[in-house]
Design an enzyme around this catalytic site. Structure first.
Site, mmCIF file in Angstrom:
data_model
loop_
_atom_site.group_PDB
_atom_site.id
_atom_site.type_symbol
_atom_site.label_atom_id
_atom_site.label_comp_id
_atom_site.label_asym_id
_atom_site.label_seq_id
_atom_site.Cartn_x
_atom_site.Cartn_y
_atom_site.Cartn_z
ATOM 1 C CE LYS A 1 -4.296 1.004 2.482
ATOM 2 N NZ LYS A 1 -4.909 0.909 3.820
HETATM 3 C C1 E4P Z 1 -8.436 1.689 3.996
HETATM 4 O O1 E4P Z 1 -7.544 1.124 3.435
HETATM 5 C C2 E4P Z 1 -8.224 2.608 5.114
HETATM 6 O O2 E4P Z 1 -7.279 2.026 5.943
HETATM 7 C C3 E4P Z 1 -9.465 2.835 5.933
HETATM 8 O O3 E4P Z 1 -10.617 2.458 5.223
HETATM 9 C C4 E4P Z 1 -9.552 4.207 6.525
HETATM 10 O O4 E4P Z 1 -10.774 4.348 7.216
HETATM 11 P P1 E4P Z 1 -11.060 5.533 8.240
HETATM 12 O O5 E4P Z 1 -11.217 6.794 7.465
HETATM 13 O O6 E4P Z 1 -12.331 5.138 8.927
HETATM 14 O O7 E4P Z 1 -9.878 5.593 9.169
#
Ligand code: E4P
EC number: 2.2.1.2
Length: 217
Positions: A83
């Site tokens: 990522k």
């Molecule tokens: C996805 O890859 C992210 O880690 C995640 O969905 C972020 O979510 P949040 O905005 O609730 O922290």
């Protein structure tokens, strides 16, 4: 639509995997912090529980260092998806890692043009953050719809991974638009199964069944 679970909690992941509800996992540095264990250990454990893509996020900000970190993470297991953040360096790293055959999830996407660039950089997944846009009174779901249209226009293979999903309605709307994947926190994923009429109907069926005095054998 595929479901990924958005957590680094291995027990939650195991429970959802055993129930056959998930196709992969996403983590981020904040979720790793909550797990309170060395990241490589956590990712290795998750990769043993699920065969699907497991997103593990780099923490460097320059492309060369992201590539170095990404390769270390990819060595943990075959199903690690690297990522990277949606920055110019992140896109450079994406191009490089994707050309080497790695899965790459480009995260922190907040605009359709960012998503277009990620697809051109060879991203396996683009992660548009619905909830965080809604938090500042913008329309997270409109972004999913814009990206769907753009990717379809140009036949990009990059999968739309709806992220920052906070509600059952987010899942419903993302599915209607045609997001390829939704990554959902464990509690929201479990809430998808619940409906008060299901509970009420089951209660009635069981009560009536008991009155028959029968068993199924
Ligand atoms: C996805 O890859 C992210 O880690 C995640 O969905 C972020 O979510 P949040 O905005 O609730 O922290």
């Amino acid at each position: 639509m595929k479901f990924f679970v958005d957590t680094a909690d291995v027990n939650d992941i195991r429970e959802l995997q055993d129930a056959g509800l998930i196709d992969g996992v996403t983590t981020n540095p904040s979720l790793i912090m909550k797990a309170n264990r060395p990241m490589k250990e956590v990712i290795a454990d998750i990769c043993e529980v699920t065969e699907g893509p497991v997103s593990a996020e780099v923490t460097a900000t320059d492309a060369d260092e992201m590539i170095r970190e990404g390769k270390i993470l990819a060595e943990i297991a075959d199903n690690v998806c690297i990522k990277v953040p949606l920055t110019l360096d992140g896109l450079k790293a994406c191009r490089h890692l994707s050309d080497e055959g790695h899965m790459v999830n480009v995260t922190l996407c907040f605009s359709a043009t960012q998503a277009l660039l990620a697809a051109k950089a060879g991203a396996t997944f683009i992660s548009p953050f619905i909830g965080r846009l809604d938090d500042i009174n913008l329309d997270g779901m409109a972004l999913i719809a814009d990206i769907r249209r753009i990717y379809d226009n140009y036949e990009f293979d990059t999968e739309i991974l709806a992220a920052s999903v906070r509600t059952i309605n987010h899942v419903r709307e993302a599915a209607l638009i045609g997001a390829d994947v939704a990554t959902v926190p464990p509690a929201t994923l479990k809430a998808l199964v619940k409906h008060p009429l299901t509970d009420k109907g089951l209660e009635q069926f069981l009560a009536d069944w008991q009155k028959t005095g029968q068993t199924i054998s």
